[in-house]
Design a protein around this motif. Structure first.
Motif, short mmCIF file in Angstrom:
data_model
loop_
_atom_site.label_atom_id
_atom_site.label_comp_id
_atom_site.label_asym_id
_atom_site.label_seq_id
_atom_site.Cartn_x
_atom_site.Cartn_y
_atom_site.Cartn_z
N PRO A 139 -23.85 -16.98 6.78
CA PRO A 139 -24.62 -16.21 7.75
C PRO A 139 -24.94 -14.81 7.26
CG PRO A 139 -22.34 -16.41 8.45
CD PRO A 139 -22.48 -17.29 7.25
N GLY A 140 -26.07 -14.29 7.71
CA GLY A 140 -26.51 -12.97 7.30
C GLY A 140 -25.53 -11.88 7.68
N GLU A 141 -24.80 -12.05 8.77
CA GLU A 141 -23.83 -11.04 9.18
C GLU A 141 -22.70 -10.90 8.16
OE1 GLU A 141 -21.61 -12.22 12.74
OE2 GLU A 141 -22.21 -14.29 12.33
N PHE A 142 -22.45 -11.97 7.38
CA PHE A 142 -21.42 -11.89 6.34
C PHE A 142 -21.95 -11.24 5.07
CE2 PHE A 142 -19.06 -13.58 2.72
CZ PHE A 142 -17.76 -13.32 3.10
N THR A 143 -23.16 -11.59 4.66
CA THR A 143 -23.71 -11.06 3.40
C THR A 143 -24.37 -9.71 3.56
OG1 THR A 143 -25.82 -12.21 3.76
CG2 THR A 143 -24.12 -13.39 2.52
N GLY A 144 -24.85 -9.40 4.76
CA GLY A 144 -25.64 -8.19 4.92
C GLY A 144 -25.04 -7.12 5.80
N GLY A 145 -23.79 -7.28 6.22
CA GLY A 145 -23.17 -6.26 7.05
C GLY A 145 -23.94 -6.03 8.34
N GLU A 146 -23.83 -4.81 8.88
CA GLU A 146 -24.55 -4.48 10.11
C GLU A 146 -25.96 -4.00 9.84
OE1 GLU A 146 -22.42 -2.46 13.25
OE2 GLU A 146 -20.53 -2.85 12.22
N VAL A 147 -26.16 -3.42 8.67
CA VAL A 147 -27.51 -3.00 8.29
C VAL A 147 -27.61 -3.07 6.77
CG1 VAL A 147 -26.89 -0.54 8.26
CG2 VAL A 147 -29.28 -1.21 8.48
N GLU A 148 -28.70 -3.64 6.28
CA GLU A 148 -28.87 -3.86 4.85
C GLU A 148 -30.19 -3.23 4.41
OE1 GLU A 148 -28.08 -7.89 2.60
OE2 GLU A 148 -30.17 -7.82 3.20
N ILE A 149 -30.18 -2.61 3.23
CA ILE A 149 -31.34 -1.90 2.73
C ILE A 149 -31.35 -2.01 1.21
CG2 ILE A 149 -30.06 0.28 2.70
CD1 ILE A 149 -32.68 1.75 3.28
#
Length: 381
Positions: A89-99
């Protein structure tokens, strides 16, 4: 700290973040960077938990980081025939905010226009005197600064000059990774594994991320052709589309997954920040550590009215326990397990909601286990 002169080596993330705070505190800041100019694009980096977001908020860039975020979507783990095995899931790979790293660096550069950036140059010697550090450069004339900060990554030039050879302080963890642009286009982000190697590609970020187990490699970090040749060898005869992905790479960045082991982060008027002190285990905390560390280091310098001995001691006492997360991990073992059994076990983690929740809880705990002080000289509060 008004008119205190500070030289920062490294203009990626840690260096400009520190420059931002020191400029607010009244320092005269120079940032030297070996690269010929700011780097655009790059891999996605992320921030996790209330502590990371609080520092971005205090810097006044949280809203803009969110506006430029990549989205951090899900990633599908596939087999050699392209069939889905599990979803990360994106919440695992991308934290709370990804840039993207380049977008974050651009934000920091925009907010440090009062600092002097010197690209295409590097430090050649550091000599501490009674009232400063005498610095010579490859191109620029010599200068003396009150303080010098090594924010120049795992292969830190400042650390080498002051603390000794890289081999004494950097421990290779058995893996290399590569980040690159790719001409392989996929609608969704996918990850494919074979024992000891992994390739991830596709989705809105359209970059390639590769990890492989190996012995230490001797190569020129500034020679893309040599790096690509090493990747071809590492991924030859691979399943799925591994060789095709490697053949289509450009703008390759290849490095080791390694841990920095330094007994102290400062010596005299010189101090280390970011990967130069904490290492690069690729566990997803590096950018958060860099930004929070910059805030703590600048805050302690301001609180000590520029007394570097007191400030550096307090910075390390407060931050070393928080940065310990970089000493406990090795993302290579997770991303590219060396056995098929290890790959299956890793995939099963994402098929169990309780296990996934536990991993996310641990991530938040690691990201928030520091109490952020209020430094009025920095925040005006």
């Amino acid at each position: 700290m008004k008119n205190t002169t500070v030289l920062i080596s490294g203009a990626s993330i840690a260096g400009p973040a520190l420059a931002y705070w020191l400029d607010r505190a009244g320092c005269r800041v120079t940032v030297v960077e070996k690269a010929p100019g700011p780097r655009s694009g790059g891999q996605a980096v992320d921030f996790k938990g209330a502590t990371h977001l609080a520092v971005l908020e205090r810097m006044g860039i949280l809203d803009e980081v969110r506006r430029r975020q990549t989205g951090g979507g899900d990633q599908t783990v596939i087999d050699a025939d392209g069939r889905a095995l599990t979803v990360i899931p994106g919440e695992f790979t991308g934290g709370e905010v990804e840039i993207r790293r380049g977008d974050l660096a651009a934000l920091l550069h925009e907010r440090t226009t009062g600092c002097d950036y010197v690209h295409g140059d590097t430090i050649t010697s550091l000599t501490e005197t009674t009232d400063g550090v005498h610095v010579t450069f490859e191109h620029a004339p010599p200068r003396t600064f009150d303080l010098v900060v090594g924010a120049d990554g795992i292969h830190s030039n400042v650390r080498r000059l002051v603390f000794g050879p890289e081999a004494d302080h950097v421990r290779f963890l058995g893996y290399h990774y590569a980040l690159a642009s790719t001409d392989v286009s996929l609608d969704e982000a996918v990850m494919y594994n074979e024992p000891g190697r992994m390739v991830a590609v596709g989705g809105p970020k359209a970059d390639a991320f590769l990890v492989f187990a190996s012995e230490p490699l001797d190569y020129d970090r500034y020679d893309p052709a040599q790096q690509k040749a090493l990747l071809r060898k590492a991924f030859q005869h691979g399943g799925w589309r591994m060789p095709e992905v490697v053949d289509g790479l450009s703008d390759v960045y290849l490095d080791s997954i390694s841990r920095v082991e330094v007994d102290r982060w400062s010596r005299g008027r010189v101090v280390l920040l970011g990967d130069s002190a904490f290492g690069n285990t690729l566990g997803g905390f590096g950018t958060g550590l860099a930004v929070v560390g910059a805030y703590v280091l600048a805050g302690e310098l301001a609180a000590a009215a520029g007394d570097h001995r007191t400030a550096f001691t307090r910075y390390e006492e407060k931050f070393r326990p928080y940065a310990r997360v970089s000493r406990n991990g090795n993302a290579g073992q997770f991303l590219a397990p060396r056995t098929r059994r290890g790959i299956r076990a890793r995939n099963l983690l994402f098929q169990s909601r309780p296990l996934l929740r536990s991993m996310l809880w641990l991530t938040d705990r690691f990201a928030t286990r520091i109490e952020l002080a209020d430094y009025p000289a920095l925040t005006g509060v």
